[in-house]
Design an enzyme around this catalytic site. Structure first.
Site, mmCIF file in Angstrom:
data_model
loop_
_atom_site.group_PDB
_atom_site.id
_atom_site.type_symbol
_atom_site.label_atom_id
_atom_site.label_comp_id
_atom_site.label_asym_id
_atom_site.label_seq_id
_atom_site.Cartn_x
_atom_site.Cartn_y
_atom_site.Cartn_z
ATOM 1 N N GLN A 1 23.779 -2.764 63.481
ATOM 2 C CA GLN A 1 22.469 -2.125 63.611
ATOM 3 C C GLN A 1 22.358 -1.420 64.958
ATOM 4 O O GLN A 1 22.964 -1.840 65.938
ATOM 5 C CB GLN A 1 21.368 -3.175 63.472
ATOM 6 C CG GLN A 1 21.344 -3.879 62.119
ATOM 7 C CD GLN A 1 20.718 -3.042 61.017
ATOM 8 O OE1 GLN A 1 20.151 -1.981 61.263
ATOM 9 N NE2 GLN A 1 20.833 -3.507 59.784
ATOM 10 N N ASP B 1 20.945 -4.629 51.426
ATOM 11 C CA ASP B 1 20.687 -3.787 52.599
ATOM 12 C C ASP B 1 21.627 -2.581 52.545
ATOM 13 O O ASP B 1 22.543 -2.449 53.353
ATOM 14 C CB ASP B 1 20.931 -4.624 53.872
ATOM 15 C CG ASP B 1 20.652 -3.838 55.142
ATOM 16 O OD1 ASP B 1 20.098 -2.729 55.071
ATOM 17 O OD2 ASP B 1 21.006 -4.346 56.232
ATOM 18 N N GLU C 1 30.875 -6.316 50.804
ATOM 19 C CA GLU C 1 30.901 -5.259 51.816
ATOM 20 C C GLU C 1 32.126 -4.378 51.564
ATOM 21 O O GLU C 1 33.234 -4.883 51.407
ATOM 22 C CB GLU C 1 30.955 -5.894 53.221
ATOM 23 C CG GLU C 1 31.315 -4.970 54.355
ATOM 24 C CD GLU C 1 30.358 -3.782 54.548
ATOM 25 O OE1 GLU C 1 29.140 -3.969 54.526
ATOM 26 O OE2 GLU C 1 30.876 -2.650 54.728
ATOM 27 N N CYS D 1 16.809 1.465 55.108
ATOM 28 C CA CYS D 1 16.571 2.388 56.222
ATOM 29 C C CYS D 1 16.134 3.758 55.705
ATOM 30 O O CYS D 1 16.087 4.716 56.472
ATOM 31 C CB CYS D 1 17.816 2.501 57.102
ATOM 32 S SG CYS D 1 19.272 3.005 56.193
#
Ligand code: SAM
Length: 383
Positions: free
Chosen positions: A222, A315, A269, A342
């Site tokens: 981040q 996310d 991931e 985001c």
């Protein structure tokens, strides 16, 4: 074509909205309440895309952008707004997306938590490099030309120092193929990818809410460390139970705290370096109840039989979750979902599908991880 307009409000994407001669006008770098003379750069159907030629009467919400590159550099697009106005505009952007894209009528109240630092907050950046022009910085607004940046006012001081070091390096030391440089700062230094000259892809660490995360510039981390504690607190809330999925898990920002609350954790991931660090971060503290899979979430849903779970945290990057991922989650029917995003527009697109699939929004919170830009982090809990 030139027009005189009054800016009504800020829209998703960060542009100002105005109307003129029956057309909708989108104006970059505007403030709500500005009276402007604008130049129309592009026309698409009923929409005119315009830039400011003259500020006839500035909005009381407008301030003088402090950065000398503002307007040319493609990095910040909210410096013309007071910080309070930036936060209000971000809340409106989220509400606009939830209303217009997700078709939500009753949007729960939420706040946008301000960043403790609204300048010098960035611990991660990508610097563009143009060997021919001998420039280092960010892409110019709407172009692939590199804006040569000496001082970037949103970089943390240690990264600013490194920018100066990179800029002071002999051009002969820059590898021929080096087009951009990813940089990230931790508690113990700065890491670069790719490595060149004396700039190494060193391993870093950062502690958030008592968990130590290791990472380097090859893995996502981040941008703004100061709000990560509150972000984790809200994203996880009181979640606990048997099993949980942490989709798009990076180096394990949420995976570690989840592994303390759930018996079984699966993280997914795509970036191999990030997945490796997530495993390492779990292993270092003996959290053997979590495993991390290196795959795109779509491939993982397609290829692996997925056991039932109580909770899904996702996310994704700005593009949001792929349709197959939303379908995969709906097939699993977890009791609760926490969607960390985001990009409000893709969040709203995905929420619409989750709501059509039987979920309802429980609560929303937003965190200003990206001051001076129109970007904002939103977390939505669904049941
Ligand atoms: C917004 S980041 C979140 C990472 C982590 N949750 C965190 O907060 O640090 C999104 C992550 O998704 C990864 N990613 C991008 N596309 C993906 C995909 N299709 N499948 C799995 N991971 C993906 C990126 O490498 C990145 O680590």
């Amino acid at each position: 074509m030139h027009l005189e307009v009054e800016v009504e409000r800020i829209l998703p994407g960060g542009v100002g909205l105005a109307h003129a001669g029956g057309k909708t006008v989108f104006i970059s770098l505007a403030a709500p309440g500005d009276r402007l003379r604008v130049r129309v750069d592009r026309e698409q159907g009923n929409v005119l895309f315009a830039s400011i030629e003259e500020i006839i009467a500035p909005s009381p919400l407008r301030i003088e952008p402090p950065c000398p590159y503002f307007g040319r550099c493609g990095g910040c697009d909210f410096q013309q707004l007071t910080y309070e106005t930036q936060l209000a505009a971000k809340a409106e952007i989220i509400r606009d997306c939830l209303h217009r894209i997700a078709r939500l009528e009753n949007i729960p109240d939420f706040v946008v938590t301000p960043s403790p630092d609204d300048w010098r907050y960035r611990m991660r950046a990508t610097w563009q490099i143009d060997r021919e022009q001998r420039t280092v910085g960010y892409y110019e607004r709407g172009s692939r030309r590199v804006c040569d940046v000496v001082d970037c006012a949103v970089l943390r001081p240690a990264l600013q120092e490194k920018l100066e070091e990179v800029r002071a390096t002999e051009w002969s030391q820059f590898p021929e193929e080096l087009k951009h440089l990813d940089v990230v700062q931790g508690e113990n230094g700065v890491s670069f990818a790719p490595a060149f000259d004396r700039f190494e892809t060193s391993e870093l660490s950062l502690t958030v809410r008592g968990e130590v995360y290791h990472f380097n510039a090859e893995a996502f981390f981040q941008i703004n460390p100061s709000l990560l504690g509150p972000l984790i607190d809200f994203a996880l809330a009181d979640a606990s139970g048997e099993s949980v999925l942490d989709l798009y898990c990076g180096v394990g920002l949420f995976t570690l705290p989840l592994a303390r609350r759930f018996k079984n954790v699966v993280g997914v991931e795509a970036n191999a370096a990030a997945a490796r660090y997530a495993r390492k971060n779990l292993q270092r503290v003996g959290l053997a109840n979590a495993r991390v899979i290196t795959a795109t979430v779509t491939d993982w849903f397609r290829n692996d039989p997925v056991d039932p779970v109580d909770f899904v945290l996702l996310d994704p990057p700005r593009a949001g979750a792929e349709s197959a991922v939303i379908k995969g989650i709906l097939d699993l029917r977890p009791a609760a979902i926490s969607y960390v995003s985001c990009e409000p527009a893709t969040l709203a697109r995905d929420l619409k599908k989750l709501i059509a699939g039987g979920y309802a929004i429980d609560s929303i919170a937003a965190f200003d991880l990206f001051p001076q830009t129109h970007h904002v982090e939103t977390v939505v809990h669904l049941r």
